[in-house]
Design a protein around this motif. Structure first.
Motif, PDB file in Angstrom:
ATOM      1  N   THR B  75      53.354 -46.319  91.078  1.00 49.61           N
ATOM      2  CA  THR B  75      52.281 -46.994  91.810  1.00 49.61           C
ATOM      3  C   THR B  75      50.942 -46.847  91.074  1.00 49.61           C
ATOM      4  O   THR B  75      50.103 -47.753  91.113  1.00 49.61           O
ATOM      5  CB  THR B  75      52.144 -46.424  93.233  1.00 49.61           C
ATOM      6  N   GLY B  76      50.778 -45.718  90.372  1.00 42.38           N
ATOM      7  CA  GLY B  76      49.534 -45.492  89.632  1.00 42.38           C
ATOM      8  C   GLY B  76      49.363 -46.493  88.509  1.00 42.38           C
ATOM      9  O   GLY B  76      48.262 -47.035  88.300  1.00 42.38           O
ATOM     10  N   VAL B  77      50.462 -46.788  87.795  1.00 41.13           N
ATOM     11  CA  VAL B  77      50.386 -47.781  86.721  1.00 41.13           C
ATOM     12  C   VAL B  77      50.034 -49.154  87.303  1.00 41.13           C
ATOM     13  O   VAL B  77      49.203 -49.880  86.759  1.00 41.13           O
ATOM     14  CB  VAL B  77      51.710 -47.816  85.919  1.00 41.13           C
ATOM     15  N   LEU B  78      50.636 -49.493  88.445  1.00 36.96           N
ATOM     16  CA  LEU B  78      50.308 -50.773  89.092  1.00 36.96           C
ATOM     17  C   LEU B  78      48.821 -50.845  89.423  1.00 36.96           C
ATOM     18  O   LEU B  78      48.159 -51.861  89.187  1.00 36.96           O
ATOM     19  CB  LEU B  78      51.141 -50.960  90.361  1.00 36.96           C
ATOM     20  N   LEU B  79      48.268 -49.762  89.970  1.00 38.58           N
ATOM     21  CA  LEU B  79      46.850 -49.756  90.337  1.00 38.58           C
ATOM     22  C   LEU B  79      45.956 -49.855  89.096  1.00 38.58           C
ATOM     23  O   LEU B  79      44.878 -50.463  89.134  1.00 38.58           O
ATOM     24  CB  LEU B  79      46.513 -48.481  91.121  1.00 38.58           C
ATOM     25  N   MET B  80      46.423 -49.275  87.983  1.00 39.80           N
ATOM     26  CA  MET B  80      45.627 -49.303  86.744  1.00 39.80           C
ATOM     27  C   MET B  80      45.385 -50.718  86.230  1.00 39.80           C
ATOM     28  O   MET B  80      44.412 -50.965  85.522  1.00 39.80           O
ATOM     29  CB  MET B  80      46.320 -48.496  85.646  1.00 39.80           C
ATOM     30  N   PHE B  81      46.311 -51.645  86.571  1.00 37.26           N
ATOM     31  CA  PHE B  81      46.124 -53.035  86.119  1.00 37.26           C
ATOM     32  C   PHE B  81      44.864 -53.668  86.711  1.00 37.26           C
ATOM     33  O   PHE B  81      44.335 -54.628  86.182  1.00 37.26           O
ATOM     34  CB  PHE B  81      47.340 -53.890  86.488  1.00 37.26           C
ATOM     35  N   TYR B  82      44.388 -53.129  87.851  1.00 34.75           N
ATOM     36  CA  TYR B  82      43.252 -53.752  88.532  1.00 34.75           C
ATOM     37  C   TYR B  82      42.004 -52.891  88.570  1.00 34.75           C
ATOM     38  O   TYR B  82      40.893 -53.392  88.610  1.00 34.75           O
ATOM     39  CB  TYR B  82      43.650 -54.110  89.975  1.00 34.75           C
ATOM     40  N   TYR B  83      42.191 -51.577  88.578  1.00 35.74           N
ATOM     41  CA  TYR B  83      41.066 -50.664  88.784  1.00 35.74           C
ATOM     42  C   TYR B  83      40.218 -50.541  87.519  1.00 35.74           C
ATOM     43  O   TYR B  83      40.747 -50.449  86.410  1.00 35.74           O
ATOM     44  CB  TYR B  83      41.596 -49.295  89.196  1.00 35.74           C
ATOM     45  N   VAL B  84      38.882 -50.558  87.673  1.00 36.60           N
ATOM     46  CA  VAL B  84      37.972 -50.388  86.534  1.00 36.60           C
ATOM     47  C   VAL B  84      37.105 -49.155  86.785  1.00 36.60           C
ATOM     48  O   VAL B  84      36.368 -49.120  87.773  1.00 36.60           O
ATOM     49  CB  VAL B  84      37.065 -51.629  86.338  1.00 36.60           C
ATOM     50  N   PRO B  85      37.184 -48.148  85.899  1.00 34.98           N
ATOM     51  CA  PRO B  85      36.482 -46.884  86.174  1.00 34.98           C
ATOM     52  C   PRO B  85      35.014 -46.902  85.781  1.00 34.98           C
ATOM     53  O   PRO B  85      34.582 -46.144  84.918  1.00 34.98           O
ATOM     54  CB  PRO B  85      37.259 -45.867  85.323  1.00 34.98           C
ATOM     55  N   SER B  86      34.238 -47.790  86.382  1.00 33.43           N
ATOM     56  CA  SER B  86      32.798 -47.748  86.139  1.00 33.43           C
ATOM     57  C   SER B  86      32.092 -47.700  87.483  1.00 33.43           C
ATOM     58  O   SER B  86      32.613 -48.207  88.483  1.00 33.43           O
ATOM     59  CB  SER B  86      32.329 -48.964  85.338  1.00 33.43           C
ATOM     60  N   VAL B  87      30.912 -47.098  87.515  1.00 28.44           N
ATOM     61  CA  VAL B  87      30.194 -46.919  88.772  1.00 28.44           C
ATOM     62  C   VAL B  87      29.938 -48.268  89.448  1.00 28.44           C
ATOM     63  O   VAL B  87      30.024 -48.390  90.668  1.00 28.44           O
ATOM     64  CB  VAL B  87      28.887 -46.146  88.510  1.00 28.44           C
ATOM     65  N   GLU B  88      29.680 -49.309  88.635  1.00 25.71           N
ATOM     66  CA  GLU B  88      29.394 -50.627  89.219  1.00 25.71           C
ATOM     67  C   GLU B  88      30.670 -51.313  89.708  1.00 25.71           C
ATOM     68  O   GLU B  88      30.658 -52.014  90.710  1.00 25.71           O
ATOM     69  CB  GLU B  88      28.717 -51.558  88.196  1.00 25.71           C
ATOM     70  N   ARG B  89      31.796 -51.127  88.963  1.00 21.30           N
ATOM     71  CA  ARG B  89      32.991 -51.917  89.239  1.00 21.30           C
ATOM     72  C   ARG B  89      34.041 -51.190  90.072  1.00 21.30           C
ATOM     73  O   ARG B  89      34.907 -51.826  90.664  1.00 21.30           O
ATOM     74  CB  ARG B  89      33.617 -52.382  87.919  1.00 21.30           C
ATOM     75  N   ALA B  90      34.006 -49.861  90.106  1.00 17.02           N
ATOM     76  CA  ALA B  90      35.100 -49.103  90.748  1.00 17.02           C
ATOM     77  C   ALA B  90      35.289 -49.518  92.210  1.00 17.02           C
ATOM     78  O   ALA B  90      36.386 -49.914  92.609  1.00 17.02           O
ATOM     79  CB  ALA B  90      34.832 -47.601  90.656  1.00 17.02           C
ATOM     80  N   TYR B  91      34.208 -49.451  92.993  1.00 21.14           N
ATOM     81  CA  TYR B  91      34.337 -49.770  94.417  1.00 21.14           C
ATOM     82  C   TYR B  91      34.725 -51.228  94.650  1.00 21.14           C
ATOM     83  O   TYR B  91      35.642 -51.502  95.443  1.00 21.14           O
ATOM     84  CB  TYR B  91      33.044 -49.395  95.149  1.00 21.14           C
ATOM     85  N   PRO B  92      34.062 -52.198  93.971  1.00 24.92           N
ATOM     86  CA  PRO B  92      34.513 -53.595  94.137  1.00 24.92           C
ATOM     87  C   PRO B  92      35.976 -53.808  93.766  1.00 24.92           C
ATOM     88  O   PRO B  92      36.678 -54.564  94.457  1.00 24.92           O
ATOM     89  CB  PRO B  92      33.582 -54.371  93.197  1.00 24.92           C
ATOM     90  N   THR B  93      36.461 -53.135  92.700  1.00 17.88           N
ATOM     91  CA  THR B  93      37.883 -53.336  92.366  1.00 17.88           C
ATOM     92  C   THR B  93      38.786 -52.708  93.427  1.00 17.88           C
ATOM     93  O   THR B  93      39.889 -53.201  93.665  1.00 17.88           O
ATOM     94  CB  THR B  93      38.241 -52.766  90.979  1.00 17.88           C
ATOM     95  N   MET B  94      38.304 -51.641  94.091  1.00 20.43           N
ATOM     96  CA  MET B  94      39.093 -51.078  95.197  1.00 20.43           C
ATOM     97  C   MET B  94      39.222 -52.108  96.320  1.00 20.43           C
ATOM     98  O   MET B  94      40.302 -52.311  96.886  1.00 20.43           O
ATOM     99  CB  MET B  94      38.416 -49.825  95.767  1.00 20.43           C
TER     100      MET B  94
END
Lengths: 256, 242
Positions: B75-94
């Motif tokens: 499931t972590g690999v699946l989430l990695m396809f969408y999640y972006v680890p930046s302060v601006e993008r992390a929450y919106p990608t969630m």
């Protein structure tokens, strides 16, 4: 069995008509040295089926749970607005509970370090091989664990409640130095509470394993008590609330 | 029988025999070869004692932990396809994962609940090993590997906790890393190295992300391999000793 055959004869039968022979017996240390043929089964297919069943069971449980309960997502992170209460993840919330009762260096550093060191040193403190592979080692061991767990489940919540009602930190403010009020005294109280059942068991001619059973159980049950208190009973302002008296707008389970 | 002659022809064909170097496992030799000639099965011994299979002995807690780790990787690999680890993008990608990615919310639920379950199962596994005395010689080293695995599991869960970048994540990590900062002398620098600064921000997010998706899973995989290998080298489950 009526006649006792030596283990070596069982492993290396003398008259089998085999065309090969065992040439030499070595002295040595190994997990199977000195053991007779075991009551074994082929791993295929028993173990694999057992594991496949667990795989299905575990994933199905998580699957159903994920359909029923959503993972929490609160407002976007804001360093300017502190949430109330602000709690660590559940497995560290026991430490956060400890922090309420004593100096941060003691609660956040010394006690967890001692716990990890105790776990690491455990097999070197207790190296007898008697009763390995038996739950609680013996009937006496089971009693020791049960009574120690009961003792901890009474004493530790009492300590939390008493220190919450008559805070040592506040009572002794200005009376004694800070490191005594927040370090020596609470540390000493905890040490006595942990040592007490160990001493009782030791006085009853316990072996090392029984002492370790006591010590581990006190520590494990204390960790459960402090985690449960921090997770379930701490509400807004990280204040202690009795079960059922938590303000309606705060549900500790939402922060999982 | 047409069907059985077909299966026989397949199982005796060149390609099949190049894949599977054993016959149908209905006899002791082929049952042994099935276990030893398969990379996944060979972690198991060819024969196991009935005692170590008893459910009431181990409760399968180690196997359950490993299964949950597998679910988390998946499931972590699946989430990695969408999640972006930046302060601006992390929450919106969630939010994106929860509202517009097909099965995104469900995948995230699986990941979060498996993570909590794995921490719990690893702790219970440790308690089981302790209470059955399975840390005693010759298993001392494997017990220590297990303690390290427990710490790594806590680390993996803790670093993942920050990634949603919501209030819950932000303040839990702030509280958690403050505890580490209380250590005299070594505390504040350790906290600063972990966070990449004095406060939880972009540096902390990318450090936690890298630890969470690369460093810790690799270490856990490595140590789980060592852990399982040592179980066999030390004579299987301690239940065998009785």
């Amino acid at each position: 069995m009526t006649t006792q055959t030596p283990v070596t004869d069982e492993i290396f039968p003398k008259h089998t008509g085999k065309t090969y022979a065992l040439v030499e017996l070595m002295r040595g240390e190994g997990p199977m040295v000195g053991k007779g043929p075991d009551d074994t089964v082929f791993s295929f297919p028993v173990v694999l089926l057992w594991e496949a069943l667990l795989l299905l069971g575990v994933t199905l449980t998580i699957f159903v749970f994920s359909l029923l309960k959503q993972a929490p997502l609160e407002e976007i992170a804001n360093p300017l607005i502190t949430t109330d209460p602000a709690k660590a993840p559940w497995y560290f919330v026991g430490l956060q509970e400890l922090l309420e009762h004593m100096h941060p260096t003691l609660a956040g550093v010394i006690i967890p370090t001692l716990l990890v060191l105790f776990l690491m040193a455990l097999p070197y403190l207790d190296h007898s091989r008697a009763n390995v592979g038996v739950w609680f080692s013996s009937a006496r061991g089971r009693w020791i664990v049960g009574l120690t767990a009961l003792y901890t489940a009474i004493v530790m919540p009492a300590y939390i409640a008493l220190d919450n009602a008559f805070s040592l930190r506040e009572l002794l403010r200005g009376v004694v130095q800070q490191w005594v009020a927040q370090g020596l005294l609470p540390g000493g109280i905890l040490a006595v509470l942990v040592a007490l059942p160990v001493l009782v068991v030791w006085r009853r001619k316990a072996d090392t394993r029984e002492l370790m059973l006591t010590l581990f159980t006190v520590m494990f049950a204390s960790a459960v008590v402090f985690t449960a208190s921090g997770f379930l009973l701490r509400g807004p302002g990280f204040k202690l609330y009795l079960p059922g008296q938590m303000p309606w707008w705060y549900n500790p389970w939402d922060g999982l | 029988m047409a069907l059985s002659s077909l299966t026989t022809r397949i199982s005796q064909s060149g390609p099949w025999r190049s894949f599977f170097r054993h016959g149908w496992p209905d006899n002791p030799l082929d049952r042994s070869l099935t276990m030893t000639s398969n990379i996944f099965f060979h972690l198991h011994p060819v024969k196991v004692s009935r005692r170590s299979l008893r459910w009431s002995y181990s409760f399968g807690l180690g196997v359950i932990s490993a299964i949950l780790f597998g679910v988390l990787i998946w499931t972590g690999v699946l989430l990695m396809f969408y999640y972006v680890p930046s302060v601006e993008r992390a929450y919106p990608t969630m939010k994106e994962i929860q509202f517009s990615v097909p099965l995104g919310q469900f995948t995230r639920n699986m990941h979060r609940w498996s993570a909590h379950a794995m921490v719990l199962m690893v702790i219970l596994h440790m308690a089981r090993v302790f209470y059955t005395g399975a840390y005693k010689p010759p298993r001392e080293f494997n017990w220590i590997v297990g303690v390290v695995l427990l710490l790594l599991t806590l680390g993996a869960s803790f670093t993942g906790y920050l990634l949603p970048w919501d209030q819950l994540a932000y303040w839990a990590i702030t509280v958690g890393t403050n505890i580490a900062g209380y250590a005299p002398v070594a505390g504040p620098p350790a906290r600063e190295i972990l966070l990449g600064g004095s406060e939880v921000g972009q540096n902390a997010l990318i450090r936690f992300y890298t630890l969470h998706i690369a460093v810790l899973p690799l270490l856990i995989t490595l140590l789980v391999s060592l852990h399982l290998w040592r179980v066999r080298k030390d004579g299987g489950l301690a239940a065998n000793e009785t």
